[in-house]
Design an enzyme around this catalytic site. Structure first.
Site, PDB file in Angstrom:
ATOM      1  N   GLY A 268       0.820  -1.207   0.000  1.00  0.00           N
ATOM      2  CA  GLY A 268       0.000   0.000   0.000  1.00  0.00           C
ATOM      3  C   GLY A 268       0.854   1.257   0.000  1.00  0.00           C
ATOM      4  CB  ALA A 269       1.777   3.689   1.573  1.00  0.00           C
ATOM      5  CD  GLU A 271       6.981   2.450   7.741  1.00  0.00           C
ATOM      6  OE1 GLU A 271       6.251   2.103   6.786  1.00  0.00           O
ATOM      7  OE2 GLU A 271       7.408   1.642   8.578  1.00  0.00           O
ATOM      8  CG  HIS A 304      -0.541   2.718   8.568  1.00  0.00           C
ATOM      9  ND1 HIS A 304      -0.930   1.803   9.531  1.00  0.00           N
ATOM     10  CD2 HIS A 304       0.667   2.287   8.125  1.00  0.00           C
ATOM     11  CE1 HIS A 304      -0.005   0.872   9.643  1.00  0.00           C
ATOM     12  NE2 HIS A 304       0.980   1.147   8.802  1.00  0.00           N
ATOM     13  CD  GLU A 305       2.404   3.869   5.171  1.00  0.00           C
ATOM     14  OE1 GLU A 305       3.507   3.740   5.726  1.00  0.00           O
ATOM     15  OE2 GLU A 305       1.642   2.894   4.942  1.00  0.00           O
TER      16      GLU A 305
HETATM   17  N1  0A1 Z   1       5.792  -0.507   6.473  1.00  0.00           N
HETATM   18  C1  0A1 Z   1       4.802  -0.459   5.447  1.00  0.00           C
HETATM   19  C2  0A1 Z   1       4.569  -1.740   4.782  1.00  0.00           C
HETATM   20  C3  0A1 Z   1       5.488  -2.163   3.694  1.00  0.00           C
HETATM   21  C4  0A1 Z   1       6.229  -3.314   3.857  1.00  0.00           C
HETATM   22  C5  0A1 Z   1       6.999  -3.824   2.821  1.00  0.00           C
HETATM   23  C6  0A1 Z   1       6.983  -3.139   1.617  1.00  0.00           C
HETATM   24  O1  0A1 Z   1       7.679  -3.629   0.519  1.00  0.00           O
HETATM   25  C7  0A1 Z   1       8.043  -4.944   0.423  1.00  0.00           C
HETATM   26  C8  0A1 Z   1       6.281  -1.972   1.464  1.00  0.00           C
HETATM   27  C9  0A1 Z   1       5.531  -1.493   2.510  1.00  0.00           C
HETATM   28  C10 0A1 Z   1       3.487  -0.103   6.126  1.00  0.00           C
HETATM   29  O2  0A1 Z   1       3.141  -0.692   7.131  1.00  0.00           O
HETATM   30  O3  0A1 Z   1       2.786   0.727   5.619  1.00  0.00           O
HETATM   31 ZN    ZN Z   2       2.752   0.220   8.721  1.00  0.00          ZN
END
Ligand code: 0A1
Ligand code: ZN
Length: 890
Positions: A268-269, A271, A304-305
């Protein structure tokens, strides 16, 4: 058979602090689609916290060509270091020094979308969890906190905008063709938060003045034509920033906050500090192209982000086993935000529904794992509903146990104690405990134990003493690797409804509560033992228990409700979550009875009581239309699989078709009236994604969908009319959804029109792909195959794959589970193909098979063959781990 276990299993208990720290990093990127060069200077020093003296500096690195290594100014020969396909070892580096590593990349060939890649011609990065090691050689672990200075060099025409984390320190011309930009992030951060974006981008500017009066520049980057569609995301961002100040006293800490929206993005996105990268589907919105649900998702993901800046970035995870430390907590915070922006009750129902539909099956299947896992082979497989949504429920229960005030004290202590650190879930709980004085020792087990606990309830009423005795028991079923479970602390929201639907004042008999405390109408019972009894006094006869109010714990409630009790709760419970839940149980009761009839080849009949109840709720115009729409929605069959295993797919599919068709036949007038009334409430207003408008549109959509289920011409005409009058995407999609399964010519007309109208707009076409993929009918498989050849479809884009193949596998229950196994073979084929280019897309599809052992025998056999065949080949670590788990113990 190929063994995939060459990927090493990582264990939480093996954590050791790093031997060396890298407090400072300077990077230079010379960007080129086919030959980017990255030069990284790592200022390293021995970690005083690590006792074991290791002389070797060990760096992770993959998928790049090593060009040169320089240690303290001296170029090293290959004999002076050791290079494997995953690591670079430099022996005898001394106490401290500077290591410069130069590598080459081809971002244009990066189809995994991890590390540095190109999205629609724009350079961008994705580093969480372990993508940074695909950019340079580095100790890629979240407890390695470094200050980054990043210089980007590139073509002035192709890459006029070049961004990275933090503050812009310098920029200028290099020669006639090339320019540079230098960014410096003052906050030490783990490399998974690194980001770089470069390309021909336009920007939407705004400003935010923080609570202490600092001005922050807000910038959303996208291609020129998309800029007007970034306005809603910008507005959501400002609201999120204000909310975090007001609710959690968290102020933003840099002078700039940037968002880039990428067309190609696995999740989704993300951070990244000061430079979030978003899937464009979660930024771009205008009424013509985005639905109410899109707006809602954008608001929640933007928040969230943004919230990660404190819960994730300022305080990060010590190791990836602690992922829920940032994710569970941030989901909880974004849920609170969404509830305050919208309606608390409907937000909560949707969360509880999501948890039960998506997380419960995960917790009951071969990939079940604790909120804080103990082992993994591929961390990418652990961005799960357990870590995120169950993790958020675990935070919510702490909020329930402590109350808002003590919870906030706990949060304040957590921020104060751990700012700038990489910590563990234990550190979080310790802060909560220290600030509140509430002992959370036993509660901690929620982080350790996988599986959805079952709470059994037995209720006895003693007419002579007017005492009501509630016996609660708990049991967590075994999960892979965890045969024995301990007792958890389970908050159980509770009330008693009398015959008029009013709540009975609750007075507990001695011992559990202070006798003097005033009677309350609802309470939270705390179950800590295997079995516990709660006695209430002065209870009138004929009461109905309302249990687990507000979804007070992520557990399965086992209580043998009588049908009339459920109908009573569905109509009168003051807790909207339980009113919804009771109605869902009524639906399930009907589906189960109909499926039984299907199996025994008996005539089908929907109970009259159910029809009466459905009609009463439909007509109940005192209640929020959104709550009505949610309660009146038939449960997803996939959510019933665990409870009715082995799940007779065909019988339930027939049951569901009959149920919806009967509602349409019997309640056509009511449904059409409600549709008309709800539309009338908003017809004079210009479209806006407000809570009120959304609620009216949602109930209208529900009524229209149900009344079209029998293909009645007058109902189809309503959909037809809605479609052609639609001046916004929500109405158009509502109309298309309502006639999706229709056999009429209208369907083909509208679908063709829509596809033609939006042929150049991939995000909108995704909605059409999903509608086509979720159709009922024999030809849907062929249709999906044909659509993979559609000019707008590409396996390279995760959104397209999700929209077409993901929708088919995860949301078209009848077609995916076809008796001849053709649905499984279709998806297995794409898992195989995608695994070579983008394992993330492959595992997204593979997850559709997760509950295969609970399916009916025909389905089980076909699924087993498809999975076995997939496992015969060399697989990515992600798919290999999942397949091994799904095929273990068979
Ligand atoms: N930390 C982000 C989630 C996320 C995890 C892995 C990704 O690429 C493999 C991309 C985003 C969140 O919780 O929004
Ligand atoms: Zn997250």
């Amino acid at each position: 058979m190929i063994s995939h276990s060459e990927t090493l299993t990582q264990y939480r208990r093996d954590y050791r602090p790093p031997a060396f720290l890298v407090p400072r990093v300077e990077m230079i990127f010379d960007l080129d689609a086919r030959a980017t060069e990255v030069t990284s200077a790592l200022y390293f020093e021995r970690n005083p916290r690590q006792e074991i003296c290791c002389r070797k500096l060990i760096l992770n690195g993959e998928a790049q060509t090593l060009l040169e290594v320089t240690l303290n100014g001296t170029l090293l020969s290959p004999a002076q270091y050791h290079l494997t396909d995953k690591e670079l070892h430099i022996p005898n580096v001394g106490e401290r020094g500077v290591l410069v590593v130069k590598t080459r990349h081809a971002p244009a060939d990066n189809t995994e979308l991890e590390g540095l890649y190109l999205s629609s011609g724009i350079f961008c990065t994705q580093c969480e969890a372990e993508g940074f090691r695909r950019i340079t050689y580095f100790p890629d672990r979240p407890d390695m906190l470094s200050r980054f200075t990043v210089t980007i060099r590139g073509d002035r025409k192709i890459l006029p905008v070049m961004l990275s984390n933090g503050n812009l320190r310098a920029q200028g011309k290099l020669d006639d063709e090339r320019h540079f930009a230098t960014w410096e992030d003052p906050f030490p951060k783990p490399c998974y938060l690194f980001a770089l974006v470069a390309g021909d981008l336009d920007v939407l500017h705004d400003q935010f003045v923080t609570c202490s009066g600092r001005r922050v520049d807000l910038e959303i980057y996208s291609t020129k034509e998309n800029i007007p569609s970034c306005a809603y995301a910008m507005d959501a961002l400002k609201r999120a920033m204000r909310w975090d100040e007001q609710r959690y006293s968290r102020e933003y800490d840099l002078n700039r906050f940037m968002i880039f929206c990428a067309d190609d993005f696995n999740m989704g996105a993300m951070e990244n500090k000061g430079l979030n990268i978003f899937n464009s589907a979660l930024v771009l919105a205008d009424p013509k192209t985005a639905t109410d649900d899109d707006y809602h998702a954008i608001e929640s993901v933007i928040a969230h982000e943004y919230f990660h800046n404190w819960t994730g970035n300022r305080i990060t995870c010590r190791d990836w086993f602690q992922l829920s430390l940032k994710e569970g907590l941030t989901v909880f915070r974004d849920q609170q935000f969404s509830s305050e922006m919208g309606t608390e009750a409907s937000e909560r129902i949707q969360m509880v529904d999501f948890l039960r539909r998506r997380q419960f099956p995960e917790d009951a299947g071969p990939t079940a794992h604790p909120v804080r896992p103990d082992e993994y082979r591929e961390i990418n497989n652990f961005y799960t509903t357990t870590v995120y949504e169950k993790g958020a429920e675990v935070i919510r229960m702490q909020h329930t146990l402590l109350g808002e005030e003590k919870f906030q004290r706990g949060m304040a202590l957590y921020f104060e104690r751990h700012d700038g650190q990489a910590v563990t879930c234990d550190d979080f709980i310790q802060a909560m405990q220290d600030a509140s004085g509430v002992d959370l020792t036993q509660f901690k087990r929620w982080y350790e134990q996988a599986g959805t606990p079952e709470v059994g309830v037995c209720a006895d009423y003693h007419a002579d003493t007017r005492e009501y005795v509630l016996t609660l028991t708990q049991r967590t079923p075994p999960t892979p690797g965890q045969p024995e479970k301990k007792d958890l602390v389970i908050p159980v929201g509770f009330a008693l409804l009398d015959r008029d639907g009013k709540r009975v004042p609750l007075q507990q008999a001695a011992s559990q509560w202070d006798e003097k405390s005033a009677a309350q109408e609802s309470v939270t019972l705390i179950l800590r033992e295997k079995e516990q009894r709660f006695t209430f006094r002065h209870v009138p006869p004929g009461v109905v228990p309302s249990l687990l109010r507000d979804g007070s714990a992520p557990v399965r409630l086992l209580f043998d409700y009588r049908k009339e009790e459920l109908r009573h709760l569905a109509r009168y419970d003051s807790d909207p979550v339980n009113r919804w839940d009771a109605m869902q149980r009524c639906f399930t009761g009907e589906l189960v009875a109909l499926a039984q009839a299907a199996k025994e080849e008996k005539p089908f009949a929907l109970s009259e009581d159910f029809l009466t109840l459905y009609a009463a709720l439909l007509r109940d115009d005192r209640s929020d239309p959104m709550l009505r729409a949610l309660a009146l929605s038939c449960p997803d069959l996939a959510a019933l699989v665990d409870d009715y295993a082995p799940f007779e797919c065909n019988a339930f599919i027939e049951a569901q078709r009959f149920l919806l068709k009967t509602l349409a036949d019997r309640l056509q007038n009511d449904l059409q009236t409600v549709f008309g009334q709800q539309r009338a409430c908003i017809s004079a207003l210009p479209y806006a994604p407000t809570t009120e408008q959304r609620a009216h549109r949602r109930l209208a959509a529900h009524a229209l969908s149900v009344c079209c289920a029998n293909d009645d011409a007058s109902s189809l005409a309503l959909a037809d009319d809605l479609y052609w009058r639609a001046d916004n995407m929500t109405d158009a999609i509502v109309a298309l959804t309502a006639i999706r399964d229709s056999g009429s010519a209208l369907r083909a007309d509208l679908y063709t029109d829509f596809a033609r109208r939006w042929r150049d707009h991939p995000l909108v076409l995704d909605k059409w792909f999903s509608l086509e993929a979720t159709r009922d009918g024999d030809d849907v498989l062929a249709r999906v195959k044909t659509l993979t050849e559609h000019p707008a479809f590409t396996l390279k884009n995760p959104n397209r794959v999700r929209a077409l193949l993901g929708a088919f596998a995860l949301r078209n229950f009848p077609a995916f589970h076809r008796n001849d196994g053709s649905g499984y073979r279709l998806i297995a084929y794409y898992v195989d193909v995608l695994d070579a280019s983008n394992p993330h897309s492959a595992t997204m599809l593979l997850n559709a098979f997760r509950s295969w052992q609970k399916w009916d025998v025909a389905q089980r056999n076909h699924a087993f063959m498809a999975l076995q065949e997939l496992r015969q080949k060399e697989r990515s670590p992600e798919a290999g781990e999942l397949l091994d788990k799904m095929l273990a113990n068979v």
